[in-house]
Design a protein around this motif. Structure first.
Motif, PDB file in Angstrom:
ATOM      1  N   PHE A  99       0.441   9.337   9.159  1.00 16.17           N
ATOM      2  CA  PHE A  99       1.288   9.279   7.966  1.00 16.17           C
ATOM      3  C   PHE A  99       1.755   7.848   7.706  1.00 16.17           C
ATOM      4  O   PHE A  99       1.713   7.363   6.568  1.00 16.17           O
ATOM      5  N   ASP A 100       2.210   7.153   8.762  1.00 17.21           N
ATOM      6  CA  ASP A 100       2.655   5.769   8.590  1.00 17.21           C
ATOM      7  C   ASP A 100       1.504   4.875   8.138  1.00 17.21           C
ATOM      8  O   ASP A 100       1.698   3.934   7.352  1.00 17.21           O
ATOM      9  N   GLY A 101       0.284   5.151   8.642  1.00 14.32           N
ATOM     10  CA  GLY A 101      -0.879   4.381   8.216  1.00 14.32           C
ATOM     11  C   GLY A 101      -1.197   4.596   6.749  1.00 14.32           C
ATOM     12  O   GLY A 101      -1.551   3.655   6.031  1.00 14.32           O
ATOM     13  N   ILE A 102      -1.071   5.846   6.281  1.00 14.26           N
ATOM     14  CA  ILE A 102      -1.301   6.139   4.865  1.00 14.26           C
ATOM     15  C   ILE A 102      -0.263   5.426   4.005  1.00 14.26           C
ATOM     16  O   ILE A 102      -0.586   4.845   2.967  1.00 14.26           O
ATOM     17  N   ALA A 103       1.001   5.466   4.441  1.00 11.56           N
ATOM     18  CA  ALA A 103       2.055   4.783   3.690  1.00 11.56           C
ATOM     19  C   ALA A 103       1.806   3.274   3.648  1.00 11.56           C
ATOM     20  O   ALA A 103       1.958   2.625   2.603  1.00 11.56           O
ATOM     21  N   SER A 104       1.403   2.710   4.787  1.00 10.68           N
ATOM     22  CA  SER A 104       1.095   1.278   4.827  1.00 10.68           C
ATOM     23  C   SER A 104      -0.085   0.951   3.922  1.00 10.68           C
ATOM     24  O   SER A 104      -0.083  -0.058   3.200  1.00 10.68           O
ATOM     25  N   GLY A 105      -1.100   1.820   3.929  1.00 14.24           N
ATOM     26  CA  GLY A 105      -2.252   1.605   3.063  1.00 14.24           C
ATOM     27  C   GLY A 105      -1.893   1.694   1.596  1.00 14.24           C
ATOM     28  O   GLY A 105      -2.408   0.933   0.773  1.00 14.24           O
ATOM     29  N   MET A 106      -0.999   2.635   1.248  1.00 15.64           N
ATOM     30  CA  MET A 106      -0.579   2.768  -0.142  1.00 15.64           C
ATOM     31  C   MET A 106       0.171   1.527  -0.617  1.00 15.64           C
ATOM     32  O   MET A 106      -0.002   1.072  -1.755  1.00 15.64           O
ATOM     33  N   LEU A 107       1.010   0.963   0.248  1.00 13.97           N
ATOM     34  CA  LEU A 107       1.707  -0.270  -0.111  1.00 13.97           C
ATOM     35  C   LEU A 107       0.709  -1.414  -0.283  1.00 13.97           C
ATOM     36  O   LEU A 107       0.811  -2.216  -1.212  1.00 13.97           O
ATOM     37  N   LEU A 108      -0.262  -1.464   0.613  1.00  9.70           N
ATOM     38  CA  LEU A 108      -1.304  -2.483   0.513  1.00  9.70           C
ATOM     39  C   LEU A 108      -2.071  -2.338  -0.798  1.00  9.70           C
ATOM     40  O   LEU A 108      -2.383  -3.329  -1.473  1.00  9.70           O
ATOM     41  N   PHE A 109      -2.357  -1.100  -1.175  1.00 18.63           N
ATOM     42  CA  PHE A 109      -3.044  -0.859  -2.453  1.00 18.63           C
ATOM     43  C   PHE A 109      -2.191  -1.319  -3.625  1.00 18.63           C
ATOM     44  O   PHE A 109      -2.685  -1.964  -4.550  1.00 18.63           O
ATOM     45  N   LEU A 110      -0.913  -0.986  -3.586  1.00 20.14           N
ATOM     46  CA  LEU A 110      -0.034  -1.296  -4.701  1.00 20.14           C
ATOM     47  C   LEU A 110       0.016  -2.795  -4.971  1.00 20.14           C
ATOM     48  O   LEU A 110       0.047  -3.237  -6.126  1.00 20.14           O
ATOM     49  N   ILE A 111       0.006  -3.590  -3.901  1.00 21.80           N
ATOM     50  CA  ILE A 111       0.059  -5.041  -4.090  1.00 21.80           C
ATOM     51  C   ILE A 111      -1.322  -5.595  -4.442  1.00 21.80           C
ATOM     52  O   ILE A 111      -1.470  -6.418  -5.345  1.00 21.80           O
TER      53      ILE A 111
END
Length: 285
Positions: free
Chosen positions: A5-17
């Motif tokens: 879950f934390d990896g998905i959240a980190s990936g989503m933030l990476l995508f957003l930027i």
């Protein structure tokens, strides 16, 4: 499950930027290594509005995006526009110079220290499920990123603006000949890319931190997402961000000695197998 879950959240933030870089690099064919500087601008705007003006966190996010877009439009009309037809080397040298200028400006106005950010109460804490602890803020990041991903994909592939943008990039002379205002399309696209960077930078302060070194600390991650996902592909950037986010978090959790290396190993393997990126178009032979 919590690491996933934390990896998905980190990936989503990476995508957003990084999706803003995918827009300017893939759709406009401009190598903008100063993308991290625009994300830093969004972060500093958010922190300043919160800590000095007392603006609520949710209200500061669109303001950070809009003010970053305004900075982007100003630079696009005065500087970037002159280099659209230049070589990629000229674009790299120009954008790198902007990075170091932004670092110096951040040092001057805000100092070298990390900037504090206090989330509102409703975005703090965790939701506990059997075998899974979900951070409320990370869940919020995932939701915001999914909405933006769907909206961008719809805009690029299913709207008149997206068609005009692709035409303006592929053949500017023909686009002008059929009445498309190429300069206006490029300005709007650049504003969109920088607005997304500013929003991502504002949302990322809590997870990534914020100091003047931000543009050089994370620009490699943003470039990896664009390269692995495929230049100009919104879906590709999303999938690449999720893969890299999960690998990065899992690697740092399970094998901290080499955790930071794994994301680069995954990039190398993926680009060997798919040189054009996961969703990029193969080069013409």
């Amino acid at each position: 499950m919590t690491v996933l879950f934390d990896g998905i959240a980190s990936g989503m933030l990476l995508f957003l930027i990084s999706v803003g870089l995918s827009v300017t690099l893939g759709l406009m064919n401009f190598v903008n290594l100063a993308h991290g500087a625009f994300a830093m601008v969004g972060g500093y705007v958010c922190v300043t509005l919160l800590n000095r003006a007392g603006v609520p966190f949710l209200a500061s996010l669109p303001l950070a995006a809009l003010l970053t877009a305004a900075v982007g439009v100003l630079l696009e009309r005065t500087l970037y526009r002159r280099l659209y037809a230049a070589t990629h080397l000229d674009q790299v040298l120009f954008s790198i110079s902007l990075v170091f200028m932004s670092i110096a400006a951040a040092h001057f106005f805000f100092g070298p220290q990390q900037q504090p950010l206090t989330l509102p109460d409703f975005l703090r804490g965790q939701i506990k499920l059997p075998g899974l602890d979900m951070g409320v803020y990370r869940l919020f990041l995932i939701g915001v990123s999914l909405v933006i991903a769907l909206g961008l994909q719809r805009m690029v592939s299913g709207t008149r603006f997206g068609a005009q943008l692709r035409a303006a990039v592929d053949n500017p002379r023909a686009a002008r000949g059929v009445g498309i205002n190429v300069e206006r399309i490029f300005t709007l696209t650049f504003a969109l890319g920088t607005a997304l960077a500013g929003l991502g930078g504002a949302l990322g302060v809590e997870m990534l931190g914020l100091d003047p070194s931000f543009p050089v600390k994370y620009i490699v991650y943003f470039l990896i997402v664009v390269a692995v996902g495929g230049s100009g592909s919104i879906v590709g950037s999303l999938v690449a961000s999720l893969i890299l986010g999960v690998v990065d978090v899992a690697g740092k959790y399970y094998v901290p000695q080499i955790g930071a290396f794994l994301i680069y190993a995954v990039m190398v393997v993926m680009l060997v197998l798919r040189p054009q990126g996961l969703f990029g178009r193969p080069a013409a032979r």
